[in-house]
Design a protein around this motif. Structure first.
Motif, PDB file in Angstrom:
ATOM      1  N   ARG A 145      -4.876   8.961  -2.644  1.00  0.00           N
ATOM      2  CA  ARG A 145      -4.040  10.158  -2.654  1.00  0.00           C
ATOM      3  C   ARG A 145      -4.641  11.320  -3.420  1.00  0.00           C
ATOM      4  O   ARG A 145      -4.213  12.452  -3.277  1.00  0.00           O
ATOM      5  CB  ARG A 145      -2.675   9.867  -3.267  1.00  0.00           C
ATOM      6  N   PRO A 201       0.543   3.750  -4.769  1.00  0.00           N
ATOM      7  CA  PRO A 201      -0.556   4.630  -4.362  1.00  0.00           C
ATOM      8  C   PRO A 201      -1.771   4.480  -5.259  1.00  0.00           C
ATOM      9  O   PRO A 201      -1.674   3.988  -6.379  1.00  0.00           O
ATOM     10  CB  PRO A 201       0.053   6.028  -4.510  1.00  0.00           C
ATOM     11  N   ASP A 260      -6.446   5.946   2.304  1.00  0.00           N
ATOM     12  CA  ASP A 260      -5.164   6.093   1.626  1.00  0.00           C
ATOM     13  C   ASP A 260      -5.255   6.530   0.171  1.00  0.00           C
ATOM     14  O   ASP A 260      -4.262   6.454  -0.540  1.00  0.00           O
ATOM     15  CB  ASP A 260      -4.387   4.773   1.651  1.00  0.00           C
ATOM     16  N   GLU A 298       0.797  -1.227   0.000  1.00  0.00           N
ATOM     17  CA  GLU A 298       0.000   0.000   0.000  1.00  0.00           C
ATOM     18  C   GLU A 298       0.832   1.281   0.000  1.00  0.00           C
ATOM     19  O   GLU A 298       0.397   2.303  -0.476  1.00  0.00           O
ATOM     20  CB  GLU A 298      -1.004   0.003   1.170  1.00  0.00           C
ATOM     21  N   LYS A 299       2.068   1.212   0.507  1.00  0.00           N
ATOM     22  CA  LYS A 299       2.873   2.429   0.477  1.00  0.00           C
ATOM     23  C   LYS A 299       3.572   2.591  -0.864  1.00  0.00           C
ATOM     24  O   LYS A 299       3.906   3.700  -1.290  1.00  0.00           O
ATOM     25  CB  LYS A 299       3.954   2.372   1.571  1.00  0.00           C
TER      26      LYS A 299
END
Lengths: 318, 672
Positions: free
Chosen positions: B646, B625, B644, B621-622
């Motif tokens: 963005r 994105p 999350d 997940e990091k």
């Protein structure tokens, strides 16, 4: 990461592929490490060395759908084997970007653990197959049993993919007149098999089949290149094609991996260093890239560069 | 409403002009579940609506029962979920079938919904030959613009033909299909494209029916007479008036020349319309009320080309699905136009007008050329399968987007006059938008479970077997479908049976080779930024663009794919109808730098949650994105950010280069 990829982690494998597509010079060292890790892993355990099957043909000839069907069948017939597909599409000359839309046609709605699909942009260099396609295959062949490569037939790419694919298939459509185009580019000699796809309509298919045989006998009198009529939609010809692939995979390779790398290195030297490089290769290494020190391709690249630089500095001094 | 009584007579016996009867007022409606929709319909009918226009949810449209994995996030969002005949009993509770005119916006599963309607009438003891209404059943535009197809074109055309053949002899007042140009305009089609593609589709179907020979030659004229259309009416209303007149004249020509129809009543161009929603803006949405009014003129001013039924969108279409009040407001417009003005009292006011006539001639001749092109391609099926029609539409849309982006085409409140007082209409406690009722989903699933428990499993299995046989042998599938309905077969089961026989279709995306004619300094800078990225990271930024869930409106996603490539990205365009698993799997295999998804059906929260969950499961997940585009109310932005996401893009972000700048920024930030 190599271990994970070998045991089936797709993301790990994907990141490794990216390493082999990376154009930065610093990454060369990382690639060497990866190849070494693969080498030592293989010494300990199972060794996979995929056969490379290249599929090429004009856009719209149905390559993606056909490859998807073949992959599906291979996986069904051989439950312990893995298949990887590399789909190459052209890059825009204007923006450098690309539209890679093959994966949905290749394997709609399947999430098979043993199937790995990767899209690749050809890059802005002339010719539809860029250097990093070969590079990616160098990596992928250790992680699957069958590696299917799909490219757009622009005429020049077939020559390049023919250099490193173990078997090459040319897809043609009925009535598309493709054969003329390919004849002009001198491509007709290369493929191991011609696939006449989209043969749903029997009459049209039959006529095209005859026309194709005629053209082939004209280009290569006496030789009997096989032609297969298929339809990805109806399934016609597909089990024959799958069986053909399986048989081909058992045959010894026409070109060893070492020979393929030698070919690649030759091109690389010419691209990077021009005639200066070729001269040096002739003088220092008897025109044989395999004479350059190193067992991994990147090692040879580094060693060649060093050797060339040394010579240039040496010349400078006198 | 019988053809003969239609008021096309200009003057009565006394010599005075006859007053035209008003068109049918419909509002496209349906949501949550059958009970809620039933209440809505009864309320609308009381308010003065004179016909029903049923909106079905995406699973029903795509042939999935509510309990299917793909269906879960979409239940009851864009329309009413219908799983079995039991649901239909609830949907039409206290609504008489034989005196109602019911239009069903349903396409791939049209035959199933008609079968349900007929089965309902039978169980109620009503005479099915009196049933009036329409099943949209226009499979062609599904492939081009809307994305709710299931089977390949050949099978779909067969389903349409069979419905015509069945209805001709059993439901004489039913329109088995509406040939649609509405969606084509929404996808960017020009008036000429609308004319040509719609008429080519109509002739494609009639040619097929004639070829199949299941209709007696003497009855063929009636089949032609049963062809009806569903068109669009845009903001350039003078041109739209001319387009509608062109439709009327061309259809007159085609029916008499191509099919030899002599009776005037079978050569009439019969159509319903929903006015253009593509040009409705998210910014200053109150302006949309004026736009809707002006668009209505194109299809009501000219008597000889007047619509039979009119549906109006609501002013807040670009924000979310409309609430009952929003729909009521649009309905009032129709009532005021029909009853307070003198519009209906005059014969056609454009006959003999040189300006209008010359424009009509121009449209006609260009349309005929385009139709000839399609004819030369071996007809409508080939034009679709080859991707020709789709590419033409994507091209028109790209051109439109380019014009709007460069402000060559003005959209008030969006690229001109953007400053203004904020709208009081949006400040209500619900923020001016519709929110689906979560409890309704549970009720639907419970009802489905009950149906499955109570039914006779043997009868249902036999009915499905019979259907499968008919599909394979070429027999008409309507009666077998009715038997399925009566034995409480579910929507998903009906569709799956046919999927097994016909296969599921995956068309060409139409974006290959598309360009945007955007040249600006900003674009140049952005390309340079992308080059810098490529040098820094050794490869171009890679973006996955796709549509999760069942919403098939792919224009937005297509435009993003095209602009991303234009900017220098490597775009893995994955198409529509993807599961979250597929999207994440693609992102992983492709080692993507970012995922961009597009959702217009209102199910963005659930789908985002599912995707993020899968990314988290592999720790990605990091690294990868997520950005989202579509019809997303501002009140949901917070929830998405919590998950999350963005960046969120809605129709108000129409500046494509700006969108790509943001996307590249998100990618760059995620690398640090």
């Amino acid at each position: 990461m190599v271990e994970n990829a070998l045991s089936g982690d797709k993301w790990a494998l994907a990141k490794l592929v990216s390493l082999f597509e990376d154009s930065r010079k610093e990454i060369r060292e990382t690639r060497i490490q990866v190849m070494r890790a693969i080498g030592s892993s293989e010494k300990r355990g199972k060794r996979r060395q995929a056969h490379l099957f290249g599929f090429t043909g004009a856009p719209g000839s149905g390559k993606s759908t056909l490859i998807g069907e073949i992959a599906r069948r291979l996986l069904e017939l051989q439950k312990e084997k893995r298949v990887a597909i590399l789909a190459v599409d052209p890059s825009s000359q204007a923006s450098g970007g690309s539209l890679l839309g093959d994966r949905t046609r290749i394997a709609p709605q399947t999430n098979n653990q043993r199937l790995f699909i990767r899209s690749q942009a050809a890059g802005q260099q002339p010719g539809a197959i860029s250097r990093h396609t070969f590079s990616a295959t160098r990596l992928l062949r250790h992680f699957c049993d069958y590696l299917l490569i799909e490219t757009v037939g622009s005429g020049q790419s077939e020559v390049e993919i023919g250099d490193f694919a173990d078997h090459l298939f040319l897809l043609l459509q009925p009535l598309a007149g493709d054969q003329l185009q390919f004849m002009k580019a001198g491509i007709m000699e290369m493929p191991d098999l011609f696939i006449l796809n989209k043969c749903d309509n029997e009459d049209i298919a039959r006529n095209s089949l005859y026309a194709l045989r005629e053209s082939l006998s004209f280009v290569q009198p006496g030789e009997d290149r096989p032609i297969l009529a298929a339809s990805a939609r109806s399934g016609q010809g597909l089990s024959d094609l799958t069986q053909t692939l399986l048989k081909m995979a058992l045959q010894p390779l026409k070109k060893s991996q070492a020979e393929k790398e030698a070919s690649y290195l030759h091109k690389w030297i010419k691209d990077q260093f021009g005639w200066l490089g070729i001269e040096h290769l002739q003088q220092q290494f008897q025109a044989d890239p395999l004479q350059i020190a190193g067992s991994i391709l990147e090692e040879r690249q580094t060693n060649f560069e060093n050797s060339l630089l040394e010579k240039l500095h040496g010349n400078g001094k006198t | 409403m019988k053809e003969e009584k239609r008021a096309h007579l200009l003057y009565n016996e006394a010599g005075g002009p006859t007053k035209d009867r008003p068109w049918i007022f419909r509002t496209y409606a349906g949501h949550s579940n059958a009970q809620a929709s039933n209440r809505l319909y009864r309320a609308n009918l009381e308010k003065g609506q004179t016909g029903l226009s049923i909106a079905f949810d995406l699973p029903t449209q795509c042939g999935y029962s509510s309990d299917h994995e793909l269906a879960r996030p979409e239940i009851g969002k864009v329309g009413v979920p219908i799983n079995s005949l039991d649901d239909f009993h609830v949907l039409f509770h206290k609504i008489p079938l034989t005196s109602m005119n019911t239009s069903m916006t349903i396409n791939a599963t049209s035959m199933w919904l008609l079968a349900l309607y007929i089965a309902l009438a039978r169980e109620r003891g009503e005479d099915i030959s009196l049933l009036q209404g329409t099943t949209q059943n226009d499979i062609i535009k599904e492939y081009l613009a809307r994305g709710t197809y299931i089977f390949p074109p050949a099978a779909s055309l067969r389903l349409v033909a069979e419905m015509y053949e069945y209805c001709l002899y059993n439901l004489p007042h039913w329109n088995p299909a509406n040939i649609c140009s509405y969606h084509l305009q929404e996808a960017g089609a020009t008036p000429v494209q609308e004319l040509a593609f719609a008429l080519a589709t109509a002739t494609g179907i009639l040619d097929l029916i004639r070829q199949r020979g299941k209709v007696k030659a003497a009855d063929f004229a009636r089949v032609v007479g049963r062809i009806s259309f569903f068109v669009n009416s845009g903001i350039r209303f003078i041109e739209e008036v001319c387009k509608m007149r062109a439709f009327v004249e061309l259809w007159e020509q085609i029916t008499s020349e191509r099919y030899g129809i002599t009776e005037a009543r079978y050569r009439r161009f019969r159509y319903g319309v929903q006015v253009n929603s593509l040009c409705l803006t998210e910014a200053q949405p109150e302006n949309n009320v004026w736009r809707i009014l002006l668009e209505t003129l194109g299809v009501t001013l000219s008597r000889k080309a007047r619509c039979r039924a009119l549906q109006l969108p609501a002013w807040n279409e670009a924000l979310s699905l409309p609430r009952p009040w929003d729909q009521q407001w649009s309905l009032r417009l129709q009532q005021i136009l029909a009853y307070e003005t003198d519009l209906l009292e005059y014969p056609d006011i454009f006959d003999g007008n040189r300006v209008i006539q010359s424009k009509v001639e121009q449209l006609k001749s260009e349309a005929l050329q385009e139709i000839e092109t399609i004819d030369n391609m071996n007809g409508i099926r080939e034009a679709i399968e080859s991707g020709y029609m789709k590419s033409s539409l994507v091209k028109s849309m790209s051109e439109r987007m380019s014009r709007i982006n460069s402000a060559e085409q003005i959209v008030v409140g969006m690229n001109r006059w953007q400053e203004g007082i904020s709208s009081p209409l949006l400040s209500g406690s619900d923020g001016g938008i519709f929110t689906a009722d979560k409890k309704a989903v549970e009720e639907t699933l419970a009802a489905l479970k009950k149906t499955l428990q109570k039914r006779d499993p043997k009868r249902a299995a036999q009915a499905l077997e019979r259907l499968s046989e008919a599909a394979r042998s070429g027999e008409n599938m309507v009666e077998p479908s009715i038997e399925c309905a009566l034995s409480r077969v579910t929507t998903g089961e009906w569709a799956e049976t046919l999927r097994q026989v016909f296969g599921e279709y995956r068309p060409l995306t139409g974006i290959e080779g598309q360009k945007l004619s955007l040249k600006s300094d900003r674009l140049k800078l952005l390309r340079e930024r992308t080059e810098i990225f490529a040098e820094k990271y050794g490869r171009r930024p890679r973006i996955i663009v796709g549509k999760p869930g069942l919403d098939g409106h792919s224009n937005g996603a297509e435009m993003i794919a095209v602009i991303a490539r234009h900017t220098g990205f490597d775009v893995i365009y994955s198409g529509i109808r993807l599961t979250p698993t597929e999207i994440v799997n693609s992102a992983l295999e492709e080692d993507a730098d970012i995922i961009g998804i597009s959702i217009l059906s209102g199910s963005h929260i659930e789908l985002v949650e599912q995707i993020v969950e899968k990314l988290r499961a592999v720790g990605a997940e990091k690294h990868i994105p997520l950005v989202v585009g579509g019809i997303i109310p501002r009140s949901d932005f917070e929830k998405l950010k919590e998950n999350d996401v963005r960046a969120v893009f809605t129709p108000s972000n129409y500046q494509l280069v700006e969108i790509m700048e943001k996307i590249l920024t998100v990618v760059e930030e995620s690398k640090t």
